[in-house]
Design a protein around this motif. Structure first.
Motif, PDB file in Angstrom:
ATOM      1  N   THR A   1       0.798  -1.238   0.000  1.00 34.98           N
ATOM      2  CA  THR A   1       0.000   0.000   0.000  1.00 34.98           C
ATOM      3  C   THR A   1       0.825   1.280   0.000  1.00 34.98           C
ATOM      4  O   THR A   1       0.287   2.366  -0.090  1.00 34.98           O
ATOM      5  N   LYS A   2       2.156   1.148   0.089  1.00 35.26           N
ATOM      6  CA  LYS A   2       2.998   2.348   0.087  1.00 35.26           C
ATOM      7  C   LYS A   2       3.602   2.530  -1.310  1.00 35.26           C
ATOM      8  O   LYS A   2       3.359   1.731  -2.200  1.00 35.26           O
ATOM      9  N   ASP A   3       4.425   3.601  -1.481  1.00 36.56           N
ATOM     10  CA  ASP A   3       5.156   3.705  -2.747  1.00 36.56           C
ATOM     11  C   ASP A   3       6.658   3.796  -2.482  1.00 36.56           C
ATOM     12  O   ASP A   3       7.095   3.796  -1.332  1.00 36.56           O
ATOM     13  N   LYS A   4       7.417   3.877  -3.577  1.00 35.00           N
ATOM     14  CA  LYS A   4       8.880   3.772  -3.493  1.00 35.00           C
ATOM     15  C   LYS A   4       9.508   4.797  -2.555  1.00 35.00           C
ATOM     16  O   LYS A   4      10.562   4.571  -1.979  1.00 35.00           O
ATOM     17  N   SER A   5       8.871   5.964  -2.405  1.00 34.73           N
ATOM     18  CA  SER A   5       9.468   7.035  -1.605  1.00 34.73           C
ATOM     19  C   SER A   5       9.389   6.738  -0.107  1.00 34.73           C
ATOM     20  O   SER A   5       9.936   7.470   0.709  1.00 34.73           O
ATOM     21  N   ALA A   6       8.716   5.636   0.280  1.00 36.96           N
ATOM     22  CA  ALA A   6       8.618   5.274   1.697  1.00 36.96           C
ATOM     23  C   ALA A   6       9.966   4.829   2.257  1.00 36.96           C
ATOM     24  O   ALA A   6      10.137   4.760   3.477  1.00 36.96           O
ATOM     25  N   VAL A   7      10.906   4.526   1.361  1.00 35.87           N
ATOM     26  CA  VAL A   7      12.214   4.015   1.782  1.00 35.87           C
ATOM     27  C   VAL A   7      13.305   4.779   1.034  1.00 35.87           C
ATOM     28  O   VAL A   7      13.099   5.168  -0.116  1.00 35.87           O
ATOM     29  N   ASN A   8      14.454   5.006   1.681  1.00 37.65           N
ATOM     30  CA  ASN A   8      15.560   5.623   0.944  1.00 37.65           C
ATOM     31  C   ASN A   8      16.805   4.737   0.970  1.00 37.65           C
ATOM     32  O   ASN A   8      16.892   3.810   1.775  1.00 37.65           O
ATOM     33  N   PRO A   9      17.768   5.006   0.059  1.00 38.99           N
ATOM     34  CA  PRO A   9      18.936   4.126  -0.060  1.00 38.99           C
ATOM     35  C   PRO A   9      19.721   3.957   1.248  1.00 38.99           C
ATOM     36  O   PRO A   9      20.204   2.866   1.541  1.00 38.99           O
ATOM     37  N   GLU A  10      19.838   5.028   2.032  1.00 39.29           N
ATOM     38  CA  GLU A  10      20.573   4.933   3.302  1.00 39.29           C
ATOM     39  C   GLU A  10      19.936   3.907   4.240  1.00 39.29           C
ATOM     40  O   GLU A  10      20.621   3.107   4.880  1.00 39.29           O
ATOM     41  N   GLN A  11      18.607   3.934   4.299  1.00 40.50           N
ATOM     42  CA  GLN A  11      17.886   2.996   5.169  1.00 40.50           C
ATOM     43  C   GLN A  11      18.074   1.555   4.699  1.00 40.50           C
ATOM     44  O   GLN A  11      18.235   0.637   5.509  1.00 40.50           O
ATOM     45  N   MET A  12      18.075   1.373   3.371  1.00 39.03           N
ATOM     46  CA  MET A  12      18.258   0.019   2.827  1.00 39.03           C
ATOM     47  C   MET A  12      19.663  -0.507   3.135  1.00 39.03           C
ATOM     48  O   MET A  12      19.847  -1.675   3.447  1.00 39.03           O
ATOM     49  N   LYS A  13      20.634   0.388   3.042  1.00 39.33           N
ATOM     50  CA  LYS A  13      22.011   0.029   3.326  1.00 39.33           C
ATOM     51  C   LYS A  13      22.150  -0.436   4.775  1.00 39.33           C
ATOM     52  O   LYS A  13      22.790  -1.455   5.064  1.00 39.33           O
ATOM     53  N   LYS A  14      21.516   0.293   5.656  1.00 41.43           N
ATOM     54  CA  LYS A  14      21.568  -0.031   7.088  1.00 41.43           C
ATOM     55  C   LYS A  14      20.908  -1.389   7.351  1.00 41.43           C
ATOM     56  O   LYS A  14      21.447  -2.229   8.082  1.00 41.43           O
ATOM     57  N   LEU A  15      19.765  -1.596   6.717  1.00 39.66           N
ATOM     58  CA  LEU A  15      19.047  -2.872   6.880  1.00 39.66           C
ATOM     59  C   LEU A  15      19.911  -4.042   6.413  1.00 39.66           C
ATOM     60  O   LEU A  15      20.032  -5.068   7.088  1.00 39.66           O
ATOM     61  N   ALA A  16      20.544  -3.860   5.229  1.00 35.72           N
ATOM     62  CA  ALA A  16      21.395  -4.922   4.678  1.00 35.72           C
ATOM     63  C   ALA A  16      22.545  -5.229   5.639  1.00 35.72           C
ATOM     64  O   ALA A  16      22.869  -6.394   5.883  1.00 35.72           O
TER      65      ALA A  16
END
Lengths: 263, 94
Positions: free
Chosen positions: A91-106
């Motif tokens: 239900t969200k769109d791509k802007s709900a997440v940013n590259p920095e957050q993805m990097k941290k998650l990984a």
């Protein structure tokens, strides 16, 4: 310390999600601890290909926004104990997440898993940037068609610009007979044009559709595509595996036919 | 290859490869149509100093050519086809 692999292609519909599901399942079958992350926010698909759509409670955006802990959002695979899925939000769109957050998650997942595999959305916008942010290497999927190869070239350019250390190419949905008739680009043609390392060729196989219908990746089965995906997994683990003979099994009659052809 | 294919000019696999190579050369050159247009205008300006050219008939594109270093590889090149209407015979100012 785990390795983060992004599965990407540029063009849609060339088999990114199928590849993610099969490579992830294959690595888990080979004894690795694997988590698959669907980064296509708004267009959730990897869950249905894996047959896990009924088990979703939390998703990627919940984890990023801190609505739950990572462990709560990870769904354990039906068949394999060492395979997990982090589904995307619908239900969200791509802007709900940013590259920095993805990097941290990984980075966080690297402690726990051998392989973290990101299923990238089509396109070159934010969803792509999110998916590649934390990746150590990329699997670029293409089909032997002009449009898909052109987009793959663009993606490889962008991966280079983002200093991706390692890029492997998968040529998907190859039809061997058409290549023989010179009515389809061969995997050699595609490798020559794109100039990256080939890690596997997956034949066009009806069994892929059957396996997606059932929500069960076919890697490791007798089906030609299943063998091809298992070979790719072995190569990822550093084994030297010969390219699959795409002629496949043939019936008695065609074998007899071949005998006559040779003479 | 089937019997019917024998009469065809070129199989579609080869056509696909040739077309892809061409389109990727200009993709990779990252030359936008605007930049190509500017370059074309600059070239017209320079050549027009010396001779009258057929602007309608001219064609400038990025394609590929065999490298002359003997490596047998091909690289990008600008091809300009510029028909001349009349040599003006302008004297160069000293």
């Amino acid at each position: 310390m785990g390795e983060v692999i992004v599965v990407t292609s540029g063009k849609g519909g060339v088999g990114k999600t199928t590849t993610t599901a099969n490579v992830g399942t294959g690595l888990a079958k080979l004894g690795k601890k694997v988590v698959l992350i669907d980064t296509d926010i708004g267009l959730r698909n990897l869950d249905v290909v894996m047959g896990l759509e009924n088990r979703i409670v939390y998703n990627l955006v919940d984890v990023i926004e801190g609505n739950c802990r990572i462990k709560q959002a990870l769904i354990k695979d039906k068949r394999l104990d060492t395979l997990y899925l982090l589904p995307s939000a619908q239900t969200k769109d791509k802007s709900a997440v940013n590259p920095e957050q993805m990097k941290k998650l990984a980075e966080q997942l690297k402690d726990e898993f051998d392989y973290i595999i990101m299923d990238c959305p089509a396109g070159i916008e934010q969803g792509f940037q999110n998916a590649i942010a934390g990746a150590d290497s990329a699997l670029v999927v293409t089909t032997p068609e002009v449009s898909a190869v052109r987009d793959a070239d663009r993606i490889i350019g962008l991966l280079d610009a983002n200093e991706m250390k390692q890029i492997h190419l998968i040529v998907n949905r190859l039809r061997n007979q058409m290549v023989k008739d010179n009515n389809m680009l061969s995997s050699d043609d595609v490798v020559e044009i794109l100039g990256v390392d080939l890690i596997g060729v997956v034949p066009d196989d009806e069994q892929i559709i059957v396996s997606t219908n059932n929500g069960e990746p076919l890697v490791g089965t007798e089906a030609l595509a299943g063998q091809a995906y298992m070979n790719i997994c072995r190569r990822l683990l550093g084994e030297e595996v010969e390219l699959l003979d795409l002629n496949g099994k043939k019936g008695l009659f065609s074998k007899i036919g071949n005998l006559f052809k040779k003479n | 290859m089937g019997f019917a294919d024998f009469f065809r000019k070129k199989a579609s696999g080869s056509i696909a490869k040739d077309r892809l190579k061409l389109v990727l050369v200009s993709d990779r050159a990252n030359c936008s149509p605007e930049i190509m247009e500017q370059m074309k205008n600059d070239i017209i300006e320079v050549i027009s100093k010396y001779m009258e050219i057929d602007m309608e008939g001219m064609d400038i594109k990025i394609s590929q050519t065999d490298m002359e270093d003997g490596s047998g590889t091909s690289g990008p090149a600008i091809f300009a086809n510029i028909p001349i209407r009349e040599m003006r015979g302008k004297k160069r100012s000293e």
